[in-house]
Design an enzyme around this catalytic site. Structure first.
Site, short mmCIF file in Angstrom:
data_model
loop_
_atom_site.label_atom_id
_atom_site.label_comp_id
_atom_site.label_asym_id
_atom_site.label_seq_id
_atom_site.Cartn_x
_atom_site.Cartn_y
_atom_site.Cartn_z
N GLU A 252 -21.18 8.28 -0.71
CA GLU A 252 -19.73 8.29 -0.56
C GLU A 252 -19.11 7.10 -1.28
OE1 GLU A 252 -18.90 10.55 3.61
OE2 GLU A 252 -19.70 8.53 3.83
N CYS B 40 -14.41 1.25 -3.41
CA CYS B 40 -15.61 0.78 -2.74
C CYS B 40 -16.74 1.75 -3.11
CB CYS B 40 -15.32 0.79 -1.23
SG CYS B 40 -16.75 0.38 -0.23
N CYS C 157 -29.73 3.20 2.95
CA CYS C 157 -29.93 1.76 2.87
C CYS C 157 -31.18 1.41 3.66
CB CYS C 157 -28.73 1.00 3.45
SG CYS C 157 -28.84 -0.80 3.27
N CYS D 42 -29.52 -2.74 9.41
CA CYS D 42 -28.59 -3.43 10.32
C CYS D 42 -28.19 -2.46 11.43
CB CYS D 42 -27.36 -3.93 9.57
SG CYS D 42 -27.78 -5.06 8.23
N CYS E 113 -24.62 -0.66 11.65
CA CYS E 113 -24.10 0.00 10.45
C CYS E 113 -24.65 1.42 10.36
CB CYS E 113 -24.49 -0.81 9.21
SG CYS E 113 -24.04 -0.01 7.65
N CYS F 133 -15.73 0.01 6.65
CA CYS F 133 -17.01 -0.71 6.53
C CYS F 133 -18.02 -0.21 7.54
CB CYS F 133 -16.79 -2.19 6.80
SG CYS F 133 -15.77 -2.99 5.61
N1 SAH Z 1 -25.34 -3.85 2.13
C1 SAH Z 1 -24.26 -4.67 1.75
C2 SAH Z 1 -22.99 -3.93 1.39
C3 SAH Z 1 -22.46 -2.84 2.28
S1 SAH Z 1 -21.55 -3.04 3.72
C4 SAH Z 1 -23.95 -5.67 2.82
O1 SAH Z 1 -24.41 -5.51 3.93
O2 SAH Z 1 -23.28 -6.64 2.54
C5 SAH Z 1 -20.09 -3.91 3.59
C6 SAH Z 1 -19.80 -4.72 4.87
O3 SAH Z 1 -19.56 -3.91 6.04
C7 SAH Z 1 -20.99 -5.60 5.25
O4 SAH Z 1 -20.53 -6.88 5.53
C8 SAH Z 1 -21.51 -4.91 6.49
O5 SAH Z 1 -22.27 -5.77 7.29
C9 SAH Z 1 -20.23 -4.47 7.14
N2 SAH Z 1 -20.41 -3.49 8.20
C10 SAH Z 1 -21.47 -2.67 8.42
N3 SAH Z 1 -21.28 -1.93 9.52
C11 SAH Z 1 -20.07 -2.28 10.02
C12 SAH Z 1 -19.30 -1.84 11.13
N4 SAH Z 1 -19.74 -0.90 11.96
N5 SAH Z 1 -18.09 -2.40 11.33
C13 SAH Z 1 -17.63 -3.36 10.49
N6 SAH Z 1 -18.30 -3.80 9.41
C14 SAH Z 1 -19.51 -3.27 9.18
#
Ligand code: SAH
Length: 417
Positions: free
Chosen positions: A155, A168, A175, A179, A182, A410
């Site tokens: 996406e 974005c 991935c 995390c 996420c 995000c």
């Molecule tokens: N893998 C990379 C880029 C993708 S995510 C990274 O982690 O930086 C972009 C941002 O969204 C990251 O800071 C990630 O930690 C954050 N993110 C992931 N899940 C989220 C959520 N449920 N709510 C808010 N931010 C989130």
């Protein structure tokens, strides 16, 4: 600088350096994660799943079609010549793709009709099909679900603001960084995307803006953020290629300013250091989410390989080398990482590298994801967190939650049909 996380013991350092060397070589020696986070359970009782860290894409997947956006100008010319086609046509094709944003071969009237299909087939093969576009904010936020040549789904999200338009992009299908908060991380890694697949998301967004499909009149993409699906630094070569294509002057590339490009990472330290040496001053965003190793080991499992101190040092080194201010991303999770003492510790950790404006903090209100029981912080706690950071001189902003209602914010990108 009172409460910094403790520095590593020498033996620990040796282990990390070994891993770092392995990582530069393409993560070959450390393809799966050994579950260290399991030693630290208990901080977050409702953890959805403990997944392995995965650095390598599954073997044996077919490669996406070769596209001009994968290649520099010389290689495009060579590729045409290897097909028995005239090399000078590469520049015309590049102009159609990057400068005119044309996608219909019928509009490429400067190419001889007899050779057009062959030329387009060699350098502009179809890479992805849009399956669905969801809109929010009166059409100014648009999330597109793409199907790649092998059925993989990714996406991208286009966000138009009065003064800019940001896209974005995803850099991997899925991935491997696991995390737990996420949605993408919880789905695992399917595969790396190619340079052209990454670039095509930007070109598609640029086309919809240029064609006036987004409310606000015809426009341009001013910013690209690598904050969609995937860990950009785990697909370093393709991502760097994409950054080059975005910033190469037209018609070699899209001609964007490197300042408009942000690469976000969980903190693959050797790759951050490598990016600092590339001579392309993109903005680095570091997903920190916790200032202490105990909590970060759980929230961002890569922390079990590279500690907070090591990761922040790499970010500071990036700022020092590139003169670009680093952005620290911090998703605010109620009762998990939003306490006043963590705000103070975060400020101290960042300040220990000096206060010459090398860093700012971008707080992200946690966006809901399936199966996650964590919620966004109480607005009062968020305000107090901001206040404490700013009281210690750390510039702090709170990110908007654009696209939340279409699962386009995000951490919400899961790419399901
Ligand atoms: N893998 C990379 C880029 C993708 S995510 C990274 O982690 O930086 C972009 C941002 O969204 C990251 O800071 C990630 O930690 C954050 N993110 C992931 N899940 C989220 C959520 N449920 N709510 C808010 N931010 C989130």
């Amino acid at each position: 600088m009172s409460s910094l996380p403790s520095r590593r013991a020498p033996c620990h350092r040796t282990r990390l350096v070994t891993l770092a060397t392995a990582a530069i070589g393409g993560f070959r020696l450390s393809s799966s994660y050994d579950g260290l986070a399991g030693d630290n359970r208990g901080l977050m009782p409702d953890s959805p799943k403990t997944l392995p860290l995965v650095f390598d894409e599954p073997r044996g997947r077919a490669k996406p079609p070769r596209h001009l956006a994968d290649l520099d100008e010389a290689a495009r010319k060579e590729l045409l010549e290897s097909h028995g086609l005239p090399g000078f046509r590469a520049k015309q094709l590049s102009t159609h793709y990057f400068a005119r944003l044309v996608d219909d071969p019928a509009e490429m009237t400067d190419l001889p009709a007899t050779q057009r299909q062959e030329l387009v087939g060699a350098l502009l093969p179809s890479l992805m099909t849009p399956l669905r576009t969801l809109e929010a904010d009166k059409g100014t936020t648009r999330k597109t679900l793409w199907k790649l040549f092998d059925g993989a789904l990714v996406e991208s999200v286009l966000m138009r603001y009065p003064d800019r338009a940001t896209i974005c992009v995803s850099s991997q299908a899925g991935c491997g960084m696991a995390c737990p908060f996420c949605a993408t991380g919880q789905g695992g890694l399917q595969r790396n995307m190619s340079t052209a697949e990454i670039v095509e998301q930007v070109v598609a967004g640029a086309r919809s803006l240029a064609r006036g499909e987004v409310p606000g009149g015809p426009g341009r993409v001013s910013n690209v953020v690598f904050m969609g699906m995937g860990e950009p630094m785990a697909n370093y070569k393709a991502v760097l290629g994409a950054v080059r294509r975005l910033t190469d002057p037209a018609p070699a590339g899209l001609g964007m300013s490197a300042r408009g490009v942000t690469v976000s990472t969980v903190g693959l330290v050797p790759r951050i250091n490598q990016l600092a040496t590339e001579g392309i001053p993109v903005t680095l965003a570091l997903s920190l989410h916790a200032p202490d190793d105990e909590l970060r080991n759980e929230l961002v499992p890569i922390n079990t390989r590279y500690s907070v101190a090591e990761t922040v040092e790499a970010a500071w080194n990036y700022a020092k080398t590139t003169k670009r201010r680093v952005s620290i991303e911090y998703a605010m999770m109620r009762g998990i990482n939003d306490q006043a003492h963590r705000a103070d510790l975060l400020a101290d950790v960042l300040h220990s590298y000096g206060d010459w404006g090398w860093v700012h903090v971008n707080l992200i209100p946690l966006n809901p994801t399936p199966g996650s029981k964590w919620t966004a912080s109480d607005p009062r706690d968020e305000r107090e967190f901001v206040r404490r950071l700013e009281a210690k001189g750390i510039p702090t902003t709170v990110r908007d939650t654009r696209g939340r209602e279409i699962d386009g914010a995000c951490g919400q990108l899961a790419a399901t049909e």
